[in-house]
Design a protein around this motif. Structure first.
Motif, PDB file in Angstrom:
ATOM      1  N   VAL A 137       0.866  -1.185   0.000  1.00  0.00           N
ATOM      2  CA  VAL A 137       0.000   0.000   0.000  1.00  0.00           C
ATOM      3  C   VAL A 137       0.894   1.224   0.000  1.00  0.00           C
ATOM      4  O   VAL A 137       1.742   1.381   0.883  1.00  0.00           O
ATOM      5  CB  VAL A 137      -0.925  -0.004   1.235  1.00  0.00           C
ATOM      6  N   LEU A 157      -9.225   8.804   4.769  1.00  0.00           N
ATOM      7  CA  LEU A 157      -7.923   8.141   4.866  1.00  0.00           C
ATOM      8  C   LEU A 157      -6.895   8.979   4.127  1.00  0.00           C
ATOM      9  O   LEU A 157      -7.200   9.528   3.057  1.00  0.00           O
ATOM     10  CB  LEU A 157      -7.960   6.743   4.254  1.00  0.00           C
ATOM     11  N   VAL A 214      -1.457   6.618   3.851  1.00  0.00           N
ATOM     12  CA  VAL A 214      -1.304   5.302   4.474  1.00  0.00           C
ATOM     13  C   VAL A 214      -0.301   4.482   3.659  1.00  0.00           C
ATOM     14  O   VAL A 214      -0.480   4.283   2.453  1.00  0.00           O
ATOM     15  CB  VAL A 214      -2.646   4.558   4.557  1.00  0.00           C
ATOM     16  N   LYS A 264     -10.887   1.783   8.891  1.00  0.00           N
ATOM     17  CA  LYS A 264     -10.431   0.402   8.679  1.00  0.00           C
ATOM     18  C   LYS A 264     -11.154  -0.257   7.507  1.00  0.00           C
ATOM     19  O   LYS A 264     -10.520  -0.828   6.614  1.00  0.00           O
ATOM     20  CB  LYS A 264     -10.641  -0.419   9.954  1.00  0.00           C
ATOM     21  N   LEU A 320     -10.260   1.227   4.151  1.00  0.00           N
ATOM     22  CA  LEU A 320      -8.943   0.768   3.718  1.00  0.00           C
ATOM     23  C   LEU A 320      -9.038  -0.610   3.074  1.00  0.00           C
ATOM     24  O   LEU A 320      -8.476  -0.842   1.991  1.00  0.00           O
ATOM     25  CB  LEU A 320      -7.996   0.730   4.925  1.00  0.00           C
ATOM     26  N   LEU A 357      -4.941   2.561  13.086  1.00  0.00           N
ATOM     27  CA  LEU A 357      -5.477   3.697  12.351  1.00  0.00           C
ATOM     28  C   LEU A 357      -6.186   4.620  13.323  1.00  0.00           C
ATOM     29  O   LEU A 357      -6.957   4.175  14.177  1.00  0.00           O
ATOM     30  CB  LEU A 357      -6.463   3.239  11.275  1.00  0.00           C
TER      31      LEU A 357
END
Length: 406
Positions: free
Chosen positions: A6, A41, A44, A64, A67, A218
């Motif tokens: 990621v 987000l 990340v 979460k 993601l 997170l």
């Protein structure tokens, strides 16, 4: 083999001030924006190597599920990228797109093809899927009559009918009975032994620490901390008590262990020592040995109520035992600024052979979530050996006798 990378991942949703703003933006010849981006987000970055297990934790709304949806491709990121190798199986939501009017068997055929199975493979796997799901005659009933637990059973059975290179699991496994949760985690552990890469979201502290090699936390859409599961869970536990003038920090002790310290600092842990029967400090004790945990506390400010507690954790960071003066009905009250107090917790160490750590908490009420003066993880380490009792396995020693009856 399965890997996940990621890179600079971010997701923003458009927020329009009025219901007409979206239309105006579409037809505006100047291409002027009429919305403001709301980032759920941002920035990340992490990677999961082949055969590794990564846990994702965070409070509700931390990002979460968003993601995971971007990782599997059901939601497109605003910025950044996700790269995966190997065959992927994902269980993000109950039902996995099951149609409520079709039977469980029909939904298995449809969902299985979406996962990349051929019809012939699904026909061959159907007996095994039925056996693992254990929903009996409901396999030929419409899914609309299923409970949420039954949907999870069937969805998990389909997703794991063949060992995937990458298995991604959201909190769907928290639904259902304890029996099937244990059965599911046994299958996950078996896949891990065979080399499956695992990405799992769970609020279950024990599951994260028992299965995962690493964890990430997170917070407000950003990656707050990454590291060994115990360290990350300690930090998360401290964050749950976040209040005004409340700090959370991590320090590396002389032994190399990472210690999480949180609280307002109105009272602090001055010293923690484990003593044997003669009052001498010890680092190694025997199974079943009487010991005393001595905790010295200093009040930096005047404290109207003080509860002191301790928690013993095993080498994986899982709680073995914990109590405090609230539950023991020994709450301290009206402590003056600068006053020091010393408490002796006396107990018999009926715990298994291994390495343990002690966490100490200073707060009010039955838990540290209300007023957390100080919480210190890994404030003390000790080892337990078996010198006198019969051999046994497990984390607890229970004195046992046996009788043989005719």
């Amino acid at each position: 083999m399965g890997t996940i990378t990621v890179t600079n991942l971010g997701k923003a949703y458009k927020q329009y001030p009025t219901r007409w703003s979206r239309l105006i933006e579409w037809i505006d010849p100047r291409n002027k924006l009429h919305h403001t981006p709301h980032w759920v987000l941002r920035n990340v970055n992490f990677s999961v190597q082949s055969g590794e297990a990564l846990g994702i934790i965070g409070i509700n709304g931390a990002g979460k599920s968003t993601l995971l949806k971007m990782i599997v491709g059901t939601t497109q990121p605003t910025v950044g990228s996700v790269t995966m190798t190997g065959r992927v199986a994902a269980l993000l939501e109950l039902g996995m797109g099951f149609h409520p009017d079709f039977t469980g068997r029909q939904n298995v055929m449809m969902a299985g093809q979406l996962l990349g199975f051929s019809v012939d493979e699904l026909v061959a796997l159907m007996p095994e899927i039925e056996a693992f799901a254990e929903i009996g005659e409901y396999i030929d009933q419409p899914v609309r009559v299923y409970s949420s637990g039954m949907q999870m059973r069937l969805a998990f059975s389909v997703a794991t009918a063949r060992r995937p290179d990458v298995l991604i699991v959201d909190e769907a496994l928290s639904v259902g009975d304890a029996y099937f949760q244990h059965k599911s985690f046994d299958r996950i552990r078996e896949f891990r032994k065979q080399g499956t890469t695992l990405l799992i979201v769970a609020h279950d502290k024990a599951a994260i620490q028992a299965i995962c090699d690493r964890a990430i936390l997170l917070n407000a859409g950003k990656l707050e901390i990454e590291g060994p599961p115990e360290e990350v869970m300690d930090y998360y536990n401290a964050m749950l008590a976040d209040r005004a003038n409340h700090s959370v920090k991590q320090e590396t002790t002389g032994s190399g262990a990472v210690q999480t310290i949180s609280g307002t600092g109105e009272a602090v842990v001055d010293e923690v020592t484990l003593l044997d029967e003669s009052g001498q400090p010890v680092e190694v004790i025997g199974v079943g040995q009487p010991v005393t945990l001595r905790i010295k506390v200093k009040c930096v400010h005047a404290i109207p109520e003080l509860v002191v507690g301790y928690m013993i954790k095993d080498r994986l960071g899982q709680t073995v035992f914990g109590t405090n003066t609230y539950h023991l009905k020994q709450v301290l009250v009206d402590l003056a600024q600068g006053q020091s107090v010393e408490l002796h917790f006396e107990f018999t160490a009926n715990i298994g052979v291994g390495s343990y750590s002690v966490a100490v908490a200073l707060h009010t009420g039955d838990a540290h979530l209300a007023n957390n003066y100080e919480w210190r993880d890994r404030v003390l380490m000790f080892n337990v050996v078996n010198m006198k009792v019969e051999d046994f396995v497990g984390v607890a020693w229970l004195r046992t006798t046996v009788r043989s009856l005719p």
